[in-house]
Design a protein around this motif. Structure first.
Motif, short mmCIF file in Angstrom:
data_model
loop_
_atom_site.label_atom_id
_atom_site.label_comp_id
_atom_site.label_asym_id
_atom_site.label_seq_id
_atom_site.Cartn_x
_atom_site.Cartn_y
_atom_site.Cartn_z
N ASP A 152 0.84 -1.19 0.00
CA ASP A 152 0.00 0.00 0.00
C ASP A 152 0.89 1.25 0.00
O ASP A 152 2.13 1.15 0.00
CB ASP A 152 -0.99 -0.02 1.18
CG ASP A 152 -0.34 0.09 2.55
OD1 ASP A 152 0.90 0.27 2.64
OD2 ASP A 152 -1.07 -0.01 3.56
N MET A 196 2.86 8.96 -5.67
CA MET A 196 3.69 8.00 -4.93
C MET A 196 5.17 8.22 -5.28
O MET A 196 6.03 8.22 -4.39
CB MET A 196 3.27 6.57 -5.29
CG MET A 196 1.85 6.27 -4.90
SD MET A 196 1.37 4.61 -5.38
CE MET A 196 -0.27 4.56 -4.67
N SER A 204 -4.14 5.76 4.31
CA SER A 204 -5.31 5.13 4.94
C SER A 204 -4.87 4.19 6.06
O SER A 204 -5.66 3.87 6.94
CB SER A 204 -6.16 4.40 3.90
OG SER A 204 -5.36 3.57 3.12
P1 13P Z 1 -3.66 2.36 0.12
O1 13P Z 1 -3.03 1.35 -0.79
O2 13P Z 1 -2.64 3.13 0.88
O3 13P Z 1 -4.71 1.75 0.96
O4 13P Z 1 -4.38 3.47 -0.79
C1 13P Z 1 -5.08 3.19 -1.90
C2 13P Z 1 -4.98 4.32 -2.86
O5 13P Z 1 -5.67 5.25 -2.79
C3 13P Z 1 -3.96 4.32 -3.88
O6 13P Z 1 -4.08 5.42 -4.69
#
Ligand code: 13P
Length: 308
Positions: free
Chosen positions: A43, A67, A132
């Protein structure tokens, strides 16, 4: 670089990674064939942590632009590559730095907590950042008497409000892929598979309507861990469908149903193995963040990384 012949494109990716001394990080929403050649799959938080900890000088990000930018901000000495510069994030695009500055004017004593799904320029206007996975922990680190402006995901923000009972101000952004999950479909799947557990991402647009049905509301890695450790054999999964590849691969004795087959992120799916080969061969596309923006965006990210 001399062109060698490989029997599969996966072999070519592995050879190029070794030759370049690069690591490939892939988000849980990537296509299965990309997940299968990744050095680290996870994640948003795990990928940021892995990128920073890695000794590799080249980080190839099979994910989306925010990211890769996050890694570049936290580890500016590394070369950060994104296979497709158009791999953005519609949710991140729903708030601009100018809008944040305007919002702050109405709340001069407020602090801005931004979800990691934001541009570097928006992070530069923020006080704290979260994913999250750690949103509740980051919020707990902000003094109780502080007014908090949460950007940009309304549903994650609503979930945080419910969980913590703190009166957050919420921006009205949303993830279009998660918005495609229909609460009626969840009810239908639960009726059809009464033994199935239901796991849900807090970005889901149907969060408020369907949360009472969820056995777990969590990040993508949280879902991966939950389905792995649960004794149940069937799961209804409410998030981007790319995660199902990993769930099925790691749990061959369990059955997974997408809460919405249409919940596909077109940005995440821009990456392909061919583009990954190109990225490693040509060392493209290098992500840069202007220094003044990076300098301001580093503090909210470092606060988040310290909380973990
Ligand atoms: P996570 O993988 O951190 O739960 O978030 C999902 C997301 O929004 C990726 O853009």
């Amino acid at each position: 670089m001399a062109k060698q012949l490989f029997s599969t494109i996966e072999e070519e990716v592995q050879a190029l990674k070794t030759e370049r001394g690069a690591i490939l990080l892939a988000h849980n929403y990537q296509a299965g064939e990309i997940q299968d050649v990744a050095d680290c799959l996870g994640d948003s938080l795990l990928l940021a942590q892995s990128a920073v900890k890695s000794e590799a000088k080249i980080i190839l990000f099979a994910g989306v632009r925010f990211m890769a930018e996050t890694t570049k901000i936290l580890a500016p000495e590394k070369m950060v590559l994104l296979p497709d510069l158009e791999a953005g994030c519609s949710l991140a695009d729903m708030v601009t730095p100018e809008q944040v500055r305007e919002w702050k004017k109405g709340h001069p004593h407020g602090v801005v907590l931004s979800y990691i799904n934001t541009s570097a320029a928006v992070k530069a206007e923020s006080d704290y950042c979260c994913t999250s996975t750690n949103a509740e922990r980051v919020l707990a680190a902000i003094p109780e008497d502080k007014e908090v402006l949460f950007i940009p995901d309304f549903f994650l923000g609503s979930y945080l409000k419910m969980r913590t009972k703190r009166p957050l101000h919420l921006w009205k952004g949303y993830c279009p892929a998660h918005a495609m999950i229909d609460p009626a479909q969840i009810v239908a799947l639960k009726t059809e598979h009464p033994k199935a557990e239901f796991v849900m991402h807090p970005e889901c647009g149907c969060l408020t309507k369907s949360m009472h049905l969820a056995d777990r509301v969590t990040s993508t890695d949280g879902m991966i861990r939950y389905v792995h450790h649960s004794p149940s054999k069937e799961f209804i999964v409410a998030t981007e469908t790319g995660i199902l590849h990993r769930m099925r691969k790691e749990n061959p004795d369990k059955t997974f149903y997408a809460a919405g087959e249409q919940a596909v992120c077109s940005h995440m799916k821009r990456n392909t193995l061919e583009k990954i080969v190109h990225a490693l061969e040509a060392l493209e596309y290098q992500i840069e963040v202007p220094q003044d923006i990076a300098r301001h965006a580093r503090l909210p990210l470092q606060r988040m990384m310290a909380i973990g």
